[in-house]
Design a protein around this motif. Structure first.
Motif, PDB file in Angstrom:
ATOM      1  N   GLU A  58       0.819  -1.209   0.000  1.00 15.96           N
ATOM      2  CA  GLU A  58       0.000   0.000   0.000  1.00 15.96           C
ATOM      3  C   GLU A  58       0.854   1.261   0.000  1.00 15.96           C
ATOM      4  OE1 GLU A  58      -3.999   0.911   2.284  1.00 15.96           O
ATOM      5  OE2 GLU A  58      -2.289   1.285   3.616  1.00 15.96           O
ATOM      6  N   GLU A  59       1.894   1.285   0.831  1.00 13.34           N
ATOM      7  CA  GLU A  59       2.772   2.452   0.902  1.00 13.34           C
ATOM      8  C   GLU A  59       3.523   2.657  -0.407  1.00 13.34           C
ATOM      9  OE1 GLU A  59       3.769   2.333   5.704  1.00 13.34           O
ATOM     10  OE2 GLU A  59       5.016   1.232   4.278  1.00 13.34           O
TER      11      GLU A  59
ATOM     12  N   ARG B  85       0.954   2.502  -8.957  1.00 18.15           N
ATOM     13  CA  ARG B  85       1.387   3.798  -8.409  1.00 18.15           C
ATOM     14  C   ARG B  85       0.998   4.927  -9.366  1.00 18.15           C
ATOM     15  NH1 ARG B  85       7.631   3.993  -7.352  1.00 18.15           N
ATOM     16  NH2 ARG B  85       7.002   2.624  -5.620  1.00 18.15           N
ATOM     17  N   ALA B  86       1.221   4.701 -10.647  1.00 16.77           N
ATOM     18  CA  ALA B  86       0.875   5.724 -11.639  1.00 16.77           C
ATOM     19  C   ALA B  86      -0.640   5.915 -11.704  1.00 16.77           C
ATOM     20  CB  ALA B  86       1.421   5.319 -13.007  1.00 16.77           C
ATOM     21  N   PHE B  87      -1.375   4.821 -11.658  1.00 17.14           N
ATOM     22  CA  PHE B  87      -2.838   4.925 -11.721  1.00 17.14           C
ATOM     23  C   PHE B  87      -3.400   5.603 -10.471  1.00 17.14           C
ATOM     24  CE2 PHE B  87      -2.608   0.807 -14.391  1.00 17.14           C
ATOM     25  CZ  PHE B  87      -2.300   1.543 -15.524  1.00 17.14           C
ATOM     26  N   TYR B  88      -2.765   5.373  -9.312  1.00 14.20           N
ATOM     27  CA  TYR B  88      -3.236   5.970  -8.054  1.00 14.20           C
ATOM     28  C   TYR B  88      -3.213   7.496  -8.134  1.00 14.20           C
ATOM     29  CZ  TYR B  88      -3.469   7.101  -3.070  1.00 14.20           C
ATOM     30  OH  TYR B  88      -3.835   7.624  -1.845  1.00 14.20           O
ATOM     31  N   LYS B  89      -2.215   8.034  -8.819  1.00 10.24           N
ATOM     32  CA  LYS B  89      -2.100   9.498  -8.930  1.00 10.24           C
ATOM     33  C   LYS B  89      -3.207  10.105  -9.773  1.00 10.24           C
ATOM     34  CE  LYS B  89       1.847  11.497  -9.554  1.00 10.24           C
ATOM     35  NZ  LYS B  89       3.167  11.841 -10.140  1.00 10.24           N
ATOM     36  N   GLN B  90      -3.840   9.253 -10.632  1.00 13.93           N
ATOM     37  CA  GLN B  90      -4.930   9.718 -11.500  1.00 13.93           C
ATOM     38  C   GLN B  90      -4.511  10.945 -12.312  1.00 13.93           C
ATOM     39  OE1 GLN B  90      -8.355  10.194  -8.911  1.00 13.93           O
ATOM     40  NE2 GLN B  90      -8.771   7.995  -8.912  1.00 13.93           N
TER      41      GLN B  90
ATOM     42  N   ILE C  54      -3.380   8.084   3.086  1.00 14.59           N
ATOM     43  CA  ILE C  54      -3.578   7.187   1.944  1.00 14.59           C
ATOM     44  C   ILE C  54      -5.056   6.835   1.803  1.00 14.59           C
ATOM     45  CG2 ILE C  54      -3.060   4.887   1.028  1.00 14.59           C
ATOM     46  CD1 ILE C  54      -0.349   5.051   2.401  1.00 14.59           C
ATOM     47  N   ASP C  55      -5.558   6.932   0.587  1.00 14.56           N
ATOM     48  CA  ASP C  55      -6.944   6.588   0.271  1.00 14.56           C
ATOM     49  C   ASP C  55      -6.982   5.113  -0.143  1.00 14.56           C
ATOM     50  OD1 ASP C  55      -9.471   6.204  -0.850  1.00 14.56           O
ATOM     51  OD2 ASP C  55      -9.594   8.272  -1.576  1.00 14.56           O
ATOM     52  N   HIS C  56      -7.452   4.250   0.754  1.00 14.38           N
ATOM     53  CA  HIS C  56      -7.393   2.811   0.491  1.00 14.38           C
ATOM     54  C   HIS C  56      -8.302   2.411  -0.673  1.00 14.38           C
ATOM     55  CE1 HIS C  56      -6.353  -1.294   1.423  1.00 14.38           C
ATOM     56  NE2 HIS C  56      -7.629  -1.631   1.454  1.00 14.38           N
ATOM     57  N   SER C  57      -9.397   3.073  -0.851  1.00 16.37           N
ATOM     58  CA  SER C  57     -10.288   2.730  -1.974  1.00 16.37           C
ATOM     59  C   SER C  57      -9.608   3.015  -3.312  1.00 16.37           C
ATOM     60  CB  SER C  57     -11.600   3.507  -1.861  1.00 16.37           C
ATOM     61  OG  SER C  57     -11.374   4.910  -1.920  1.00 16.37           O
TER      62      SER C  57
ATOM     63  N   GLY D 147       5.283   8.203  -1.140  1.00 13.21           N
ATOM     64  CA  GLY D 147       5.548   9.582  -0.749  1.00 13.21           C
ATOM     65  C   GLY D 147       4.386  10.268  -0.067  1.00 13.21           C
ATOM     66  N   ILE D 148       3.374   9.494   0.325  1.00  6.51           N
ATOM     67  CA  ILE D 148       2.196  10.056   1.003  1.00  6.51           C
ATOM     68  C   ILE D 148       2.170   9.520   2.435  1.00  6.51           C
ATOM     69  CG2 ILE D 148      -0.337  10.138   1.030  1.00  6.51           C
ATOM     70  CD1 ILE D 148      -0.288   9.878  -1.993  1.00  6.51           C
ATOM     71  N   GLU D 149       1.880  10.410   3.373  1.00  4.81           N
ATOM     72  CA  GLU D 149       1.776   9.980   4.768  1.00  4.81           C
ATOM     73  C   GLU D 149       0.758   8.845   4.900  1.00  4.81           C
ATOM     74  OE1 GLU D 149       3.468  10.917   7.329  1.00  4.81           O
ATOM     75  OE2 GLU D 149       4.560  12.653   6.542  1.00  4.81           O
ATOM     76  N   ARG D 150       1.074   7.883   5.735  1.00  5.78           N
ATOM     77  CA  ARG D 150       0.240   6.686   5.854  1.00  5.78           C
ATOM     78  C   ARG D 150      -1.207   7.039   6.199  1.00  5.78           C
ATOM     79  NH1 ARG D 150       2.443   1.195   8.705  1.00  5.78           N
ATOM     80  NH2 ARG D 150       0.722  -0.164   8.087  1.00  5.78           N
ATOM     81  N   GLU D 151      -1.376   8.044   7.066  1.00  2.00           N
ATOM     82  CA  GLU D 151      -2.719   8.424   7.494  1.00  2.00           C
ATOM     83  C   GLU D 151      -3.530   9.060   6.348  1.00  2.00           C
ATOM     84  OE1 GLU D 151       0.096   9.441   8.923  1.00  2.00           O
ATOM     85  OE2 GLU D 151       0.128   8.049  10.641  1.00  2.00           O
TER      86      GLU D 151
END
Length: 593
Positions: free
Chosen positions: A448-449, A508-513, A460-463, A454-458
């Protein structure tokens, strides 16, 4: 002094203020040292000759205040005051020690953080032109060397010099001739030692700085190439490489330590000898040694305080000289320019509604290296899918680095909706981009990380993580793992296969949208079925997403709107997929892109 002045410029205003406050504390501590030393004579005089002290004019206010009737009553209160003064002096010195150590370590922390920050903000061209081991060693080892070998010694040197001045002032008041003889003897001896060891300190300092770089370099090479090392049985080679650097650095270090510490033993012997001679000469005077006991006691205590102080000042100065090459390297890293936007929030994405234009673009890394690209003129419309092919070394990946703003064109320009990309606005353009290189970098964290990266764990958008994993065709595999998205991937993702690492990179690339997707052989480790599914996911995304693909397989490019073929003679062609397959009979050459 020039290096210390440059170091001072890199300290924060807060640390500079603390440095000034410490100077005040140093003066206070020196005052108590002088007071405790000066109190020895009246203390011993009260014990040995209370009648004479009782009759002194300077004691009358004290005697009247406490209403003492006879000389013997002075002993207890004077002893008590002397003990209190010694205790207060010790407490002040303890506070000064705490302040000195804390300031030196906090200043060292500031320097280390600033070097890391400055390094991260350097242009990509700087990073590819130097060895990362030098930077890592500078941030960790050399900053620690500067903290312990420059900052702390400078603070200690100032503290001990002020203390020495105070002690000598008191001893001069007691006996000017003995004090001058002792100080000139000790001071001259230490100056002679400094003169004789200056070249050794310089050479040792250079060795420590250079060999520590080589130690980190050999460690990185051996551990990062561990697969090849194990297969080729090269453990002995890398062990010897590390050993040679380590031994030379250790030798230089212990030589410096000997230089720092060894004069103390000779000076202590000389100091004891001077006191013994003074005591012997006192026995030859009229009245014997008894009348000189208070003075002798003061000189014994003064020597006990002065000798360690002079040794500490000498050792501090020598440590500063011994750390000069590490200091030089640290300052050079601190002098790295940092852009004005470093402390600003991320800018809004640049306007991108129409097209990216590459006009007369040429690039080479420096004036001493050949051109990699020359006179490129390409237009990429928003929402298009563009393939890039060509033989190895023709500049495909360099073109993508230029497109993403990692490199700046040597000549020509890149325009986004007519706006020239530059140092000032490239961050706004990069807000649009997600990049998937062939070799994915993974941190030693969870899946997940690594997808969020590079995003704080708290935060992170799990969906979004799950959706990105589905698009990257890795969600099923993650779900089958015992810890799912919280599974640790190991250093650089070593617990995963090459294909799994690439799919996490895609996720990772898709997560950034992002609306610009750059794939540099990003599916080379995937099987045909998985690659086809990933490309299908990309095709089903928003029509406004612009995609640039360097493909390992030509079939990956069949749905591209156009394909740019680079040649080694700096020429290029814009083709369709069918034209590419028809015009290139030597498909093996292109396949090897």
């Amino acid at each position: 002094m020039n290096m210390l002045s440059r170091l001072w410029q890199h300290l924060s205003k807060k640390r500079r203020r603390q440095f000034i406050y410490i100077q005040i504390l140093i003066v206070v501590a020196s005052f108590f040292e002088m007071a405790s030393l000066g109190a020895v004579i009246p203390f011993l005089s009260v014990l040995s000759e209370p009648d004479i002290v009782f009759q002194q004019d300077y004691m009358k206010p004290f005697i009247d205040f406490f209403q003492f009737k006879n000389p013997d009553e002075l002993s207890l209160p004077i002893t008590f005051l002397f003990i209190v003064l010694i205790l207060v002096s010790a407490i002040v010195r303890l506070i000064l020690l705490w302040a000195l150590v804390r300031l030196s370590q906090m200043a060292g922390s500031d320097l280390s953080i600033n070097i890391y920050k400055h390094t991260l903000y350097q242009d990509y061209s700087i990073h590819v032109s130097r060895n990362s081991s030098e930077v890592i060693n500078g941030i960790i080892t050399k900053t620690a060397t500067v903290t312990k070998g420059v900052i702390a010694p400078v603070l200690n040197f100032i503290s001990t010099v002020v203390t020495i001045i105070g002690i000598i002032g008191v001893l001069l008041f007691i006996d000017i001739y003995v004090t001058l003889i002792g100080f000139i003897g000790f001071g001259g001896s230490y100056l002679l030692v400094i003169y004789l060891t200056r070249r050794n300190l310089r050479e040792n300092s250079q060795n420590i700085a250079e060999k520590s770089d080589l130690m980190v370099k050999s460690l990185q090479e051996g551990l990062e190439g561990i697969r090849e090392v194990l297969i080729s049985n090269n453990q002995g080679f890398y062990t010897k490489l590390y050993q040679n650097s380590d031994l030379q650095m250790r030798k230089a270090t212990w030589r410096n330590e000997i230089i720092y510490s060894s004069p103390r033993f000779g000076m202590e012997a000389v100091g004891i000898g001077i006191v013994a001679l003074f005591a012997y000469s006192a026995t030859l005077q009229l009245g014997g040694i008894e009348q000189y006991l208070p003075v002798l006691g003061a000189f014994v205590l003064g020597a006990q305080k002065l000798l360690p102080a002079i040794q500490k000042a000498y050792a501090s100065y020598s440590r500063i000289r011994g750390g000069q090459y590490s200091l030089h390297d640290v300052i050079n890293l601190l002098d790295q320019p940092i852009p004005e936007f470093a402390n600003l929030p991320l800018p809004e994405p640049a306007k991108f509604d129409n097209a990216i234009e590459i006009k007369n673009l040429s690039f080479r890394y420096s004036q001493d290296t050949p051109y990699i690209l020359r006179n490129l003129n390409i237009e990429i419309s928003k929402g298009s899918v563009v393939g890039i092919v060509g033989t190895t070394g023709c500049g495909k990946s360099t073109f993508l680095d230029l497109f993403m703003g990692l490199l700046i064109p040597t000549q020509g320009e890149i325009l986004i909706d007519g706006q020239v990309m530059s140092h000032l606005n490239k961050r706004s353009w990069q807000r649009h981009i997600s990049n998937v290189p062939q070799h994915i970098y993974l941190t030693d964290g969870t899946i997940e990380e690594n997808i969020a990266f590079g995003i704080e764990r708290e935060q992170i958008d799990h969906s979004k993580i799950i959706k990105a994993a589905e698009w990257a065709q890795i969600s099923t595999l993650i779900s089958d793992l015992k810890y799912g998205y919280q599974t640790l991937v190991g250093e650089r993702g070593m617990r995963l296969s090459g294909g799994q690492r690439q799919r996490i990179g895609l996720a990772r690339a898709f997560y950034k949208q992002s609306d610009v997707l750059v794939l540099d052989e990003a599916t080379s480790a995937l099987d045909d079925q998985t690659e086809s599914a990933v490309m299908k996911s990309i095709e089903n995304m928003d029509d406004d997403i612009t995609v640039l693909i360097i493909a390992h397989r030509l079939t990956t490019l069949k749905n591209c709107d156009k394909i740019i073929k680079f040649e080694k003679d700096f020429s290029y062609k814009t083709l369709t997929y069918d034209e590419l397959m028809t015009q290139n009979s030597n498909t093996e050459e292109i396949y090897a892109s």
